[in-house]
Design an enzyme around this catalytic site. Structure first.
Site: not given
Ligand code: ZN
Length: 179
Positions: A47, A52, A101-102, A143-144, A147
């Protein structure tokens, strides 16, 4: 095709409360969503949230149509673009699951999330989305959407003995070297 730079933890832009999307079905919005999918695919993400890539909007994408090598055991989640999301937990039950997480490359942590949630929001055309989900799907959404309120998963870790480097915790996992 445009792969955008993913901001990393420590960047203040990841800590903002994102703005609501107020214009739908615009070229700019469709281009942003397209760039986000290009970016997510390039790094095998499960995701991605607009903050981000430095875009201050309540917009997340998630899901895949194929098995993700970073999460080989995860069930498939439908490919979704979700704007202005609202999450409602269904019950108190939580479950622990490993997250990466990216924006936090190379690390994984055990994170408690609500087991079942309802989420609502809009798609890029302004049409409503309303789903009740559980398990991995519910985890990805939580999670998304975190952000969008400036929360990164390490802020949700309760047991820091279950937080570390991916290659140490999961030596066999096919993971990106820089993720
Ligand atoms: Zn993340």
């Amino acid at each position: 095709m445009a792969v955008r730079e993913i901001l990393k933890m420590g960047d203040e832009r990841l800590l903002r409360i994102a703005q609501r999307v107020i214009e739908f079905d615009t070229n700019a919005l469709h281009l942003l969503v397209s760039d986000m999918f290009d970016t997510m695919r390039a790094v095998n993400g499960a995701g991605l949230a607009a903050p981000q890539i430095g875009v201050d909007l309540q917009l997340v994408i998630f899901g895949t149509d194929a098995v993700n090598p970073r999460y080989p055991d995860a069930p498939l989640v439908p490919r979704t673009v979700l704007l202005n999301p609202v999450i409602t937990p269904l019950g108190e039950q939580e479950e622990d699951g490993w997250e990466g997480c990216l924006s936090v490359p190379g690390l994984r942590g055990l994170v408690p999330r609500f087991s079942r949630i309802r989420y609502t929001g809009l798609d890029p055309y302004g049409d409503p989305i309303d789903r009740t989900v559980e398990g991995f799907h519910a985890r990805v959404v939580q999670h998304e959407c975190d952000h969008l309120i400036g929360k990164l998963y390490p802020m949700r870790v309760r047991d820091f003995t279950k937080f570390g480097f991916t290659q140490v915790l999961f030596p066999g996992l096919d993971d990106n070297a820089d993720d």
